[in-house]
Design a protein around this motif. Structure first.
Motif, PDB file in Angstrom:
ATOM      1  N   TYR A 134       0.829  -1.194   0.000  1.00 32.34           N
ATOM      2  CA  TYR A 134       0.000   0.000   0.000  1.00 32.34           C
ATOM      3  C   TYR A 134       0.870   1.253   0.000  1.00 32.34           C
ATOM      4  O   TYR A 134       1.927   1.285   0.635  1.00 32.34           O
ATOM      5  N   ALA A 135       0.400   2.274  -0.692  1.00 32.37           N
ATOM      6  CA  ALA A 135       1.008   3.603  -0.616  1.00 32.37           C
ATOM      7  C   ALA A 135       0.195   4.433   0.371  1.00 32.37           C
ATOM      8  O   ALA A 135      -1.031   4.537   0.245  1.00 32.37           O
ATOM      9  N   MET A 136       0.873   5.022   1.357  1.00 37.77           N
ATOM     10  CA  MET A 136       0.202   5.904   2.313  1.00 37.77           C
ATOM     11  C   MET A 136       0.272   7.326   1.776  1.00 37.77           C
ATOM     12  O   MET A 136       1.339   7.933   1.723  1.00 37.77           O
ATOM     13  N   ARG A 137      -0.883   7.828   1.348  1.00 38.62           N
ATOM     14  CA  ARG A 137      -0.962   9.165   0.770  1.00 38.62           C
ATOM     15  C   ARG A 137      -2.044   9.952   1.505  1.00 38.62           C
ATOM     16  O   ARG A 137      -3.213   9.553   1.505  1.00 38.62           O
ATOM     17  N   GLY A 138      -1.643  11.043   2.154  1.00 41.59           N
ATOM     18  CA  GLY A 138      -2.593  11.771   2.983  1.00 41.59           C
ATOM     19  C   GLY A 138      -3.071  10.864   4.095  1.00 41.59           C
ATOM     20  O   GLY A 138      -2.278  10.220   4.784  1.00 41.59           O
ATOM     21  N   ASP A 139      -4.393  10.753   4.277  1.00 40.34           N
ATOM     22  CA  ASP A 139      -4.930   9.860   5.298  1.00 40.34           C
ATOM     23  C   ASP A 139      -5.582   8.624   4.670  1.00 40.34           C
ATOM     24  O   ASP A 139      -6.467   8.014   5.266  1.00 40.34           O
ATOM     25  N   GLU A 140      -5.109   8.247   3.493  1.00 38.35           N
ATOM     26  CA  GLU A 140      -5.674   7.097   2.799  1.00 38.35           C
ATOM     27  C   GLU A 140      -4.590   6.103   2.392  1.00 38.35           C
ATOM     28  O   GLU A 140      -3.411   6.461   2.266  1.00 38.35           O
ATOM     29  N   LEU A 141      -5.013   4.868   2.187  1.00 36.13           N
ATOM     30  CA  LEU A 141      -4.150   3.835   1.631  1.00 36.13           C
ATOM     31  C   LEU A 141      -4.516   3.600   0.175  1.00 36.13           C
ATOM     32  O   LEU A 141      -5.694   3.410  -0.152  1.00 36.13           O
ATOM     33  N   GLU A 142      -3.521   3.629  -0.699  1.00 35.02           N
ATOM     34  CA  GLU A 142      -3.724   3.271  -2.098  1.00 35.02           C
ATOM     35  C   GLU A 142      -3.122   1.885  -2.309  1.00 35.02           C
ATOM     36  O   GLU A 142      -1.937   1.676  -2.086  1.00 35.02           O
ATOM     37  N   ARG A 181      -0.130  10.657   6.461  1.00 40.96           N
ATOM     38  CA  ARG A 181      -0.496  10.559   7.870  1.00 40.96           C
ATOM     39  C   ARG A 181      -0.690   9.082   8.185  1.00 40.96           C
ATOM     40  O   ARG A 181      -1.733   8.486   7.880  1.00 40.96           O
ATOM     41  N   ILE A 182       0.341   8.511   8.777  1.00 44.49           N
ATOM     42  CA  ILE A 182       0.446   7.056   8.909  1.00 44.49           C
ATOM     43  C   ILE A 182      -0.736   6.461   9.669  1.00 44.49           C
ATOM     44  O   ILE A 182      -1.381   5.514   9.203  1.00 44.49           O
ATOM     45  N   SER A 183      -1.029   6.986  10.839  1.00 42.84           N
ATOM     46  CA  SER A 183      -2.108   6.405  11.642  1.00 42.84           C
ATOM     47  C   SER A 183      -3.466   6.578  10.984  1.00 42.84           C
ATOM     48  O   SER A 183      -4.286   5.659  10.962  1.00 42.84           O
ATOM     49  N   GLU A 184      -3.715   7.771  10.442  1.00 42.73           N
ATOM     50  CA  GLU A 184      -5.000   8.011   9.800  1.00 42.73           C
ATOM     51  C   GLU A 184      -5.219   7.085   8.611  1.00 42.73           C
ATOM     52  O   GLU A 184      -6.351   6.743   8.275  1.00 42.73           O
ATOM     53  N   ALA A 185      -4.126   6.676   7.970  1.00 47.20           N
ATOM     54  CA  ALA A 185      -4.246   5.785   6.813  1.00 47.20           C
ATOM     55  C   ALA A 185      -4.430   4.329   7.240  1.00 47.20           C
ATOM     56  O   ALA A 185      -5.259   3.603   6.674  1.00 47.20           O
ATOM     57  N   ILE A 186      -3.674   3.881   8.241  1.00 44.37           N
ATOM     58  CA  ILE A 186      -3.654   2.459   8.587  1.00 44.37           C
ATOM     59  C   ILE A 186      -4.778   2.060   9.538  1.00 44.37           C
ATOM     60  O   ILE A 186      -5.410   1.004   9.365  1.00 44.37           O
ATOM     61  N   THR A 207       8.128  13.550  10.989  1.00 46.15           N
ATOM     62  CA  THR A 207       6.822  14.180  10.947  1.00 46.15           C
ATOM     63  C   THR A 207       6.336  14.490  12.353  1.00 46.15           C
ATOM     64  O   THR A 207       6.733  13.829  13.319  1.00 46.15           O
ATOM     65  N   ASP A 208       5.489  15.484  12.452  1.00 44.99           N
ATOM     66  CA  ASP A 208       4.809  15.772  13.709  1.00 44.99           C
ATOM     67  C   ASP A 208       3.520  14.967  13.827  1.00 44.99           C
ATOM     68  O   ASP A 208       2.867  14.976  14.871  1.00 44.99           O
ATOM     69  N   GLU A 209       3.146  14.274  12.733  1.00 45.35           N
ATOM     70  CA  GLU A 209       1.900  13.522  12.737  1.00 45.35           C
ATOM     71  C   GLU A 209       2.023  12.260  13.592  1.00 45.35           C
ATOM     72  O   GLU A 209       3.108  11.737  13.828  1.00 45.35           O
TER      73      GLU A 209
END
Length: 295
Positions: A126-134, A163-168, A188-190
């Motif tokens: 998966y690619a983590m882009r923004g808060d989504e997984l592609e 944003r790792i957590s928001e995506a996963i 990151t600060d995320e």
């Protein structure tokens, strides 16, 4: 990506190193929750070169008669593991000489995927882009599927934020059925802690790989500089870079790397920092095989 990172030369390198990969890592990579034989079902999956110590009952003698070479039959395991690989595709991963961080992320993901399919695990990338997984690769099994799908990694574009957590966290990761590998620079600060928590709570084996460029590890810039945030063009800094600033930067970098390492340790996850220019062989046959990847 514009550059073909996964090419015939790279695939040839992985193929030539298959025996070493198996002997150094593969036994612990998937073997802690499955039989030593790759599968107990009757469904044929693939062939691989016979290696001393393999189950002789799985040798295909008809193939030996035709090719004068020993091949081992592989079967699908009813308890098949599912390796899930997450790649941070933010713009900061494009940093470094010739985008070396992004290329290293692709190489590492491809190598882990190869190792997994050799053990007849399923692999999703998966690619983590923004808060989504592609989803880049979905549930591939076996070498044929690997060769057909792995070139998809060459098409990944690195841009924006991740944003790792928001995506996963919202995703379906499966419970206790394999490895989860998160590849990022973690600069990151995320929040990334919630993602690690989610995966560990699901009883998955977690490995966090932090990739840093040579400039991030050992900055050489000096004098007055105009510095831009690679993921937010509205954030910039003007600063005179001297020895004190470099020293402060290295202290801050140590804080960042210690933070992710210690957090992984506290949750029973594994952590490894990788230089963007480090050879794949050094990563897999050196530090990664020395550390216990699984618990």
């Amino acid at each position: 990506m514009k550059k073909m990172v996964i090419d015939e030369a790279f695939l040839g390198e992985l193929e030539s190193l298959q025996t070493l990969l198996k002997n150094n890592i593969a036994g612990s990579f998937g073997g802690n929750r499955r039989s030593k034989n790759l599968g107990s079902s009757c469904e044929f999956a693939d062939y691989r070169d016979y290696v001393a110590g393999d189950d002789v009952t799985k040798i295909d003698w008809n193939a030996y008669a035709r090719f004068d070479k020993l091949y081992e039959k592989l079967y699908y395991d009813e308890r098949q593991m599912h390796t899930r690989i997450y790649i941070d595709v933010s713009h900061s991963m494009n940093h470094g000489i010739d985008a070396e961080k992004a290329e290293q992320a692709i190489r590492i993901a491809a190598a882990f995927a190869y190792l997994s399919v050799c053990e007849m695990d399923k692999v999703s990338i998966y690619a983590m882009r923004g808060d989504e997984l592609e989803e880049v690769v979905s549930s591939m099994v076996g070498k044929d599927s690997y060769l057909n799908c792995i070139n998809n990694l060459n098409n990944i574009e690195f841009s924006g934020e991740a944003r790792i957590s928001e995506a996963i966290v919202p995703s379906n990761v499966g419970r206790g059925d394999g490895f989860s590998i998160i590849i990022s620079d973690y600069l990151t600060d995320e929040n990334y802690e919630d993602a690690i928590n989610k995966l560990c709570e699901q009883r998955r084996d977690v490995l966090c790989i932090q990739i840093l460029s040579r400039e991030e590890l050992n900055p050489q810039v000096r004098g007055r500089m105009h510095l831009l945030d690679s993921e937010n063009s509205e954030r910039f800094f003007r600063k005179k870079i001297d020895q004190d600033v470099v020293r402060a930067y290295k202290d801050a970098l140590k804080y960042v790397t210690d933070r992710i390492r210690l957090y992984c340790e506290s949750r029973g996850a594994n952590y490894m920092m990788v230089a963007a220019h480090e050879p794949i062989a050094s990563i897999f046959f050196g530090r990664l095989s020395d550390m216990e990847v699984t618990k």
